[in-house]
Design a protein around this motif. Sequence first.
Motif, PDB file in Angstrom:
ATOM      1  N   GLY A   1       2.009   6.477  -7.097  1.00 12.97           N
ATOM      2  CA  GLY A   1       0.981   7.436  -7.536  1.00 12.97           C
ATOM      3  C   GLY A   1       1.497   8.859  -7.485  1.00 12.97           C
ATOM      4  N   ASN A   2       2.190   9.197  -6.389  1.00 11.32           N
ATOM      5  CA  ASN A   2       2.762  10.551  -6.256  1.00 11.32           C
ATOM      6  C   ASN A   2       3.794  10.820  -7.340  1.00 11.32           C
ATOM      7  N   ASN A   3       4.646   9.810  -7.587  1.00 13.25           N
ATOM      8  CA  ASN A   3       5.691   9.983  -8.603  1.00 13.25           C
ATOM      9  C   ASN A   3       5.092  10.138  -9.996  1.00 13.25           C
ATOM     10  N   TYR A   4       4.018   9.392 -10.261  1.00  8.13           N
ATOM     11  CA  TYR A   4       3.337   9.499 -11.556  1.00  8.13           C
ATOM     12  C   TYR A   4       2.776  10.911 -11.724  1.00  8.13           C
ATOM     13  N   ASP A   5       2.133  11.430 -10.664  1.00  9.26           N
ATOM     14  CA  ASP A   5       1.589  12.796 -10.721  1.00  9.26           C
ATOM     15  C   ASP A   5       2.697  13.800 -10.999  1.00  9.26           C
ATOM     16  N   SER A   6       3.840  13.594 -10.353  1.00 12.20           N
ATOM     17  CA  SER A   6       4.974  14.502 -10.540  1.00 12.20           C
ATOM     18  C   SER A   6       5.463  14.464 -11.985  1.00 12.20           C
ATOM     19  N   ARG A   7       5.556  13.244 -12.567  1.00 15.95           N
ATOM     20  CA  ARG A   7       6.008  13.130 -13.967  1.00 15.95           C
ATOM     21  C   ARG A   7       4.984  13.720 -14.924  1.00 15.95           C
ATOM     22  N   LYS A   8       3.683  13.535 -14.603  1.00 17.47           N
ATOM     23  CA  LYS A   8       2.622  14.111 -15.441  1.00 17.47           C
ATOM     24  C   LYS A   8       2.726  15.632 -15.437  1.00 17.47           C
ATOM     25  N   ASN A   9       3.062  16.174 -14.258  1.00 25.31           N
ATOM     26  CA  ASN A   9       3.198  17.618 -14.104  1.00 25.31           C
ATOM     27  C   ASN A   9       4.342  18.164 -14.956  1.00 25.31           C
ATOM     28  N   VAL A  10       5.494  17.442 -14.927  1.00 27.46           N
ATOM     29  CA  VAL A  10       6.647  17.839 -15.749  1.00 27.46           C
ATOM     30  C   VAL A  10       6.235  17.860 -17.215  1.00 27.46           C
ATOM     31  N   LEU A  11       5.455  16.836 -17.611  1.00 23.11           N
ATOM     32  CA  LEU A  11       5.025  16.719 -19.004  1.00 23.11           C
ATOM     33  C   LEU A  11       4.093  17.863 -19.397  1.00 23.11           C
ATOM     34  N   LYS A  12       3.199  18.250 -18.479  1.00 23.46           N
ATOM     35  CA  LYS A  12       2.279  19.357 -18.779  1.00 23.46           C
ATOM     36  C   LYS A  12       3.056  20.640 -19.057  1.00 23.46           C
ATOM     37  N   TYR A  13       4.093  20.876 -18.266  1.00 23.92           N
ATOM     38  CA  TYR A  13       4.920  22.068 -18.486  1.00 23.92           C
ATOM     39  C   TYR A  13       5.671  21.965 -19.808  1.00 23.92           C
ATOM     40  N   ASP A  14       6.236  20.774 -20.073  1.00 25.54           N
ATOM     41  CA  ASP A  14       7.014  20.635 -21.308  1.00 25.54           C
ATOM     42  C   ASP A  14       6.114  20.656 -22.538  1.00 25.54           C
ATOM     43  N   ASP A  15       4.829  20.298 -22.383  1.00 26.85           N
ATOM     44  CA  ASP A  15       3.897  20.347 -23.511  1.00 26.85           C
ATOM     45  C   ASP A  15       3.721  21.776 -24.032  1.00 26.85           C
ATOM     46  N   VAL A  16       3.807  22.753 -23.124  1.00 23.95           N
ATOM     47  CA  VAL A  16       3.721  24.167 -23.532  1.00 23.95           C
ATOM     48  C   VAL A  16       4.887  24.459 -24.475  1.00 23.95           C
ATOM     49  N   LEU A  17       6.073  24.025 -24.054  1.00 24.71           N
ATOM     50  CA  LEU A  17       7.284  24.264 -24.842  1.00 24.71           C
ATOM     51  C   LEU A  17       7.310  23.393 -26.099  1.00 24.71           C
ATOM     52  N   ARG A  18       6.709  22.194 -26.008  1.00 30.74           N
ATOM     53  CA  ARG A  18       6.726  21.265 -27.146  1.00 30.74           C
ATOM     54  C   ARG A  18       6.082  21.890 -28.375  1.00 30.74           C
ATOM     55  N   LYS A  19       4.909  22.500 -28.182  1.00 27.58           N
ATOM     56  CA  LYS A  19       4.209  23.099 -29.326  1.00 27.58           C
ATOM     57  C   LYS A  19       5.058  24.212 -29.934  1.00 27.58           C
ATOM     58  N   GLN A  20       5.663  25.020 -29.038  1.00 31.88           N
ATOM     59  CA  GLN A  20       6.503  26.126 -29.518  1.00 31.88           C
ATOM     60  C   GLN A  20       7.741  25.581 -30.244  1.00 31.88           C
ATOM     61  N   ARG A  21       8.323  24.523 -29.658  1.00 31.90           N
ATOM     62  CA  ARG A  21       9.545  23.934 -30.232  1.00 31.90           C
ATOM     63  C   ARG A  21       9.261  23.398 -31.633  1.00 31.90           C
ATOM     64  N   GLU A  22       8.107  22.738 -31.804  1.00 31.68           N
ATOM     65  CA  GLU A  22       7.772  22.164 -33.108  1.00 31.68           C
ATOM     66  C   GLU A  22       7.645  23.249 -34.174  1.00 31.68           C
ATOM     67  N   ILE A  23       7.030  24.380 -33.793  1.00 29.96           N
ATOM     68  CA  ILE A  23       6.849  25.497 -34.748  1.00 29.96           C
ATOM     69  C   ILE A  23       8.215  26.043 -35.181  1.00 29.96           C
TER      70      ILE A  23
ATOM     71  N   GLY B   1       0.828  -1.215   0.000  1.00 28.78           N
ATOM     72  CA  GLY B   1       0.000   0.000   0.000  1.00 28.78           C
ATOM     73  C   GLY B   1       0.855   1.255   0.000  1.00 28.78           C
ATOM     74  N   ALA B   2       1.926   1.250   0.817  1.00 32.88           N
ATOM     75  CA  ALA B   2       2.839   2.402   0.876  1.00 32.88           C
ATOM     76  C   ALA B   2       3.508   2.606  -0.482  1.00 32.88           C
ATOM     77  N   GLN B   3       3.943   1.505  -1.103  1.00 29.93           N
ATOM     78  CA  GLN B   3       4.597   1.606  -2.413  1.00 29.93           C
ATOM     79  C   GLN B   3       3.647   2.161  -3.471  1.00 29.93           C
ATOM     80  N   LYS B   4       2.380   1.702  -3.428  1.00 28.86           N
ATOM     81  CA  LYS B   4       1.397   2.185  -4.412  1.00 28.86           C
ATOM     82  C   LYS B   4       1.189   3.689  -4.274  1.00 28.86           C
ATOM     83  N   ARG B   5       1.146   4.173  -3.011  1.00 25.86           N
ATOM     84  CA  ARG B   5       0.947   5.612  -2.794  1.00 25.86           C
ATOM     85  C   ARG B   5       2.116   6.419  -3.345  1.00 25.86           C
ATOM     86  N   ILE B   6       3.337   5.928  -3.115  1.00 25.39           N
ATOM     87  CA  ILE B   6       4.519   6.634  -3.624  1.00 25.39           C
ATOM     88  C   ILE B   6       4.535   6.617  -5.153  1.00 25.39           C
TER      89      ILE B   6
END
Length: 822
Positions: free
Chosen positions: A587-609, A580-585
């Motif tokens: 989940g937190n790590n996944y949220d953190s990686r998703k967050n990094v991706l959301k920020y990089d998605d802003v730059l991704r569109k700009q980078r592609e252009i 249970g403890a491992q699953k919670r961690i």
Amino acid sequence: MLKKWFDPSKKELKEAKKIADVVFSLEEEMTAKTDEELKNKANEFKERYANGETLDSMMAEAFAVVREASRRVTKLFPYYVQVLGAVAIFHGNIAEMKTGEGKTLTAVMPAYLSAINGEGVHIVTVNEYLAKREAEGEIGDLFRFLGLTVGLNLRDITREQKKEAYDCDVLYSTNSELGFDYLRDHMVLYAKDMVAQRGLNFAIIDEVDSILIDEARTPLIISGGSKNNHNLYQAADRFSKSLRDEDFEIDLESRSIALTPSGIRKAEQIFQLENLYDLKHVTLVHHINNALRAVHIMARDKEYMVDNDEVLIVDQFTGRVLRGRQFSEGLHQALEAKEGVKVKKETVTVATITYQNFFRMYKKLSGMTGTAKTEEEEFRDIYNMDVIEIPTNAPVIRDDAPDFIYANLKDKFNALVDEVEKRYQNGQPVLVGTVAVETSEDISRMLKARRIPHEVLNAKNHEREAEIVAKAGLQGSITIATNMAGRGTDIKLGQGVVALGGLAVIGSERHESRRIDNQLRGRSGRQGDPGYSRFYLSAEDELMLRFGGESFKRRIEMLERLNTSGEPLSSKLFSRFVTGAQKRIEGNNYDSRKNVLKYDDVLRKQREIIYKERRDVLVLESIEDQVRTTITNSIHSTVQQFVHQVGKNQFEIDDDNIIATFNGNIFQPETLVKETIEKMDEKELLDYILNIANQEIDRKKEQVPPEIFNEFLKVVMLRVIDTYWMRHIDAMSELRQGVSLQAYAQQSPLVIYQKEGLRMFNDMIRNISNDVTRYAIRAQIQYNVEREAVVKNTSTNQGTTDQRPKKPKVRKNRGQRNLPWR
């Protein structure tokens, strides 16, 4: 229950079994073929593909060819389950295959088939040692026997060697080198220097969970070191403070400032220049503009404040001080120069991308690992890959014993070392897995005290990894390894070890990720061998302290006191608590990686252009149409600033500001005359100015041969795009650091980053248009045009300098005459 019903593994395996049956039915036919006939099958497949046959329709035959070739080259004959794994990989999924099931050989089948279309296949490994081992060893020989070329992409090879490697049918590389090559390809000055000419077609990622999950939070960054422009800030500041009111004009509405012709003359005098708006002075102009803004527009204690020798931004909406945030593109340093505080060194981020966004650019992505099922949701959501569990060739008979738990670390380690000693005396090989380097060294000291010979494999001696792992399965061998070590290398059992119970794996604590624990367990019991695994835990382990705390420790101590059997505590309840403890961690790590991706998605569109724009400049024969379109857009938006609607179909035109903006800045002085333009309406005025601009471009075009004119435009376009894009990347990374503080002000940092990032990008596009217009019209064309990098000595955040060896060039006339402008 629902997960089991809708598990994509079932459907995929059903499909894969049909194909595998056909592959095995072709066994006799392939055995009858000569070596030459097997080699020629690649050309036959290529021909059939060119004639319209699909890769899917050739799959069974191609896999059968690889199986027979493998038997002849490597003496290994792929099992039925390996063919199932190959089908899953070819379909763009992750094949979860247990340790020792032959993932490396499995990847050859889908790689061979995918290389038929001529677009190249990239096999990605976690380190250069593994890439080299496969490309130069038996697997590379197998590909070469099959008539394919094999490339090896290493950090230290030249650009020419990289290009050759990328042009091969199959390329072995690490994930970081692929990512950096992609970024560097969009920094080159000539199309021929791009190493990945065919783009990103199909990637097979070995240890896919390590690369796409564990490393996903660290973006790849190329930086240009410190900006050595400290003196420029001081000089631009002194110049701005020396100006009189008639030397500059402020537009209060747009809060912009520009030099008047007298200001331009003063700048050319002070900085000893012939023409301030030559392309080679773009950095100085940028610094002067920043200094003008800092000195004459920005107000202390309103937009910023100085506290403890530091310039701090004041939020215009809340009045809060935004600590840790900086004005972008050097404006912050201009304010520091204005206020006489220490000017911080600027370090430039010139290119960046996350692994998530890099690998999502491949047309098809697949992978293999022994442990991925626990992260299935993330693989599906972010990469659109299903995890297909491939059955083992022989049943797993390893004994996975339940965890032992102790009240404190001392008791736990004593019990663990007792267990190791007991098994050592029996001659059974033992692998002790630890989470941290210091734990492995603590256990090593305890074993030394008992005079038990052993090897330690951790980050401090990883260069001996292959040698240590090769001996880890021999009788009487004791190996202590940090959990991530040993990936990609099998532990083969020595003589007589099977009778002793196979390899015993002892875990010194649970990792925060279940995958790492499973991976450690999977080192034992390969290919139907016997094996044993058990984890030793204590209430003082980091995982237990984080989720159990003191109350959990007291409970364990109480249970230990009540325990009269002398056996260590072991219970399913503890195991459930740990999971249970491992699953919670996770989940937190996944949220953190998703967050990094959301920020990089802003730059991704700009980078592609931007990367598309830049690639067009490099690849297209002529970019005259693009430049003329840019000039039209720039002039249109510039004129619009000074045309104000005052009624229905009635406009007021600010002739004076139009003349001040165009004369001496975009056109030669005295080009626009007030008496001429004040008679025109807004449409006539725009057409008139566009006509002057086009005439100037036509005049330039007639002066020189077409190739010189076109190269001049490319030089202008590249220099301007690179200058602004690299500044923008840097500014976005500063913004990313700065917005995190907004969470304290009850605002979403991501929303602020998206809005501010879009505004900054639009500003950059406008600035690029304006500068291309200015330099295309004002700069004078010369022969001996040479493109020049905006940032030269770059380094990566992997701790290595980008030392791309270049062929020595003999250059004559290093002076002004070499430049395409004066």
